[in-house]
Design an enzyme around this catalytic site. Structure first.
Site, short mmCIF file in Angstrom:
data_model
loop_
_atom_site.label_atom_id
_atom_site.label_comp_id
_atom_site.label_asym_id
_atom_site.label_seq_id
_atom_site.Cartn_x
_atom_site.Cartn_y
_atom_site.Cartn_z
N GLN A 60 11.43 30.35 35.20
CA GLN A 60 11.73 30.97 33.88
C GLN A 60 11.61 32.39 33.73
O GLN A 60 10.19 32.84 33.59
CB GLN A 60 11.11 30.09 32.84
CG GLN A 60 11.87 30.36 31.46
CD GLN A 60 11.12 29.69 30.31
OE1 GLN A 60 10.16 29.86 30.00
NE2 GLN A 60 11.78 28.63 29.61
N TYR A 62 11.96 34.85 21.77
CA TYR A 62 11.70 35.88 22.59
C TYR A 62 13.08 36.99 22.56
O TYR A 62 13.89 36.58 21.99
CB TYR A 62 11.37 35.44 23.88
CG TYR A 62 10.25 34.55 23.82
CD1 TYR A 62 9.01 35.21 23.19
CD2 TYR A 62 10.06 33.46 24.40
CE1 TYR A 62 7.84 34.54 22.79
CE2 TYR A 62 8.93 32.55 24.15
CZ TYR A 62 7.94 33.20 23.42
OH TYR A 62 6.71 32.35 23.54
N ARG A 84 17.93 28.47 28.54
CA ARG A 84 17.24 27.55 27.94
C ARG A 84 17.43 27.93 26.36
O ARG A 84 17.43 29.14 26.13
CB ARG A 84 16.04 27.46 28.09
CG ARG A 84 15.19 26.24 27.43
CD ARG A 84 13.67 26.29 27.79
NE ARG A 84 13.27 24.69 27.56
CZ ARG A 84 12.04 24.38 27.22
NH1 ARG A 84 11.24 25.28 26.85
NH2 ARG A 84 11.79 23.16 27.06
N GLY A 92 7.28 17.92 28.72
CA GLY A 92 6.55 18.93 28.68
C GLY A 92 4.98 18.54 28.85
O GLY A 92 4.45 18.25 30.11
#
Length: 357
Positions: free
Chosen positions: A98, A180, A227, A311
């Protein structure tokens, strides 16, 4: 009949099962932001997943936002990731990296001396970010990228993707969620630009579209995923119309034949976000969000997703896939040790036992 344990192809990625390990920041990188031998062991232990998505990895020094997160922009970092990829492949697993540029979600103390904090607009992230001591502190005031500089940021992503492939990764995932840099361009409140990268929704999705296109051209579209999380408010996100934004984005990249879209599924006013994705995206979907094996099976049986990511369950259960197969109970993770590792400290990281240990 397909089940969560059946194989699946996502672009060029051939997975042994449909259980994906979601990306999770663990703050365990070495002093040069390089993956360590302990990190290689951590990922090796979890290679039973059909696919591992690594923790967020900065594509450039300016992309770093958090302490001890790994990078992929130096030879030491490439070497460290090469050991990680080899460890996973030796166990028969698949792993993609990622790519995470934090943009304005950053504090000065976490960055190299010469690294800037940049964003679409000079608007600081309102949410505090932990510094090197773990104590949250106010974020930097970012410098707004000049129009001519944006191509350079995209080039950094491309170099990072090529480095990831050189290190032995099976592909990359562009992190477009969690407030982000890509999401800062997408969101109307953090993107106040007046050039071709701001204003209209078509302009605000341009950075992500151009980045995904460049990544696909560089390493092959079947090795690139992305994502998203429509509606998330983390790190100060507040898009005026996430339905329009993500519908426009998905339609713009649908023809690129990317490996997958990885959806963090949270409530979205007016429309289910998984249905939003399915309405505007024809490629594979990885679903994430409060899943159980039973919920995953239902989504698969209904044709709503192709793979499911987990996760926290992978933190305390390195053999999660085996536990799902047998119905064994799941161990609980110690949240106090999520981000406390230093150097070769294995506590709360690689010391969770597998069944029978």
């Amino acid at each position: 009949m397909s089940d969560i344990f059946s194989p699946v192809r996502l672009g060029d990625l051939e997975l042994a099962n449909r259980i994906v390990m979601a990306p999770m920041t663990r703050d365990r990188a070495g002093p040069q932001d390089e993956p360590t031998p302990v990190m290689a062991d951590y990922y090796r232990q979890r290679a039973g997943a059909g696919l591992i998505v690594t923790e967020g990895t900065q594509p450039s020094p300016s992309g770093k936002g958090y302490w001890r997160t790994p990078g992929i922009h130096s030879e030491a970092q490439v070497d460290g990731w090469r050991a990680v990829a080899q460890a996973v492949h030796d166990e028969g697993g698949r792993i993609v990296m990622q790519l995470m540029h934090c943009g304005r979600a950053s504090v000065r103390a976490n960055k190299d001396a010469g690294a800037e904090t940049v964003a679409p607009s000079a608007i600081p992230c309102p949410d505090p970010i932990p510094g090197p001591d773990g104590v949250p502190q106010a974020t930097d005031m970012p410098r707004a990228l000049e129009t001519h500089e944006i191509a350079g940021v995209i080039a950094d992503y491309v170099t990072a993707a090529r480095n990831a492939i050189r290190a032995g990764m099976d592909g990359v995932e562009l992190h477009c969620a969690s407030g982000y840099l890509p999401m800062q361009f997408l969101s109307s409140n953090s993107n106040q630009r007046a050039d071709r990268y701001g204003g209209s929704v078509e302009n605000r999705v341009r950075f992500v579209v151009e980045t995904l296109t460049a990544l696909a051209d560089a390493i092959g579209s079947g090795r690139v995923g992305f994502r998203i999380c429509p509606g998330i408010t983390l790190n100060g996100m507040a898009d005026a119309d996430p339905h329009e934004t993500y519908a426009t984005l998905l339609k713009a990249v649908d023809g690129l034949e990317l490996a997958y879209v990885h959806l963090i599924h949270i409530p979205l006013d007016g429309q289910d976000s998984l249905e939003l994705v399915r309405a505007h995206w024809s490629g594979p979907i990885i679903e994430n969000g409060a899943l159980t094996p039973d919920k995953a099976r239902v989504l698969l049986a209904e044709g709503k997703a192709d793979a499911m990511s987990f996760g926290y369950a992978f933190i305390a259960n390195p053999d999660l896939v085996a536990r799902f197969r047998t119905g064994a109970p799941l161990a609980k993770a110690d949240r106090s040790s999520f981000y406390t590792g230093h150097g070769d400290d294995r506590r709360g990281y690689t010391d969770y036992p597998a069944l029978g240990d």
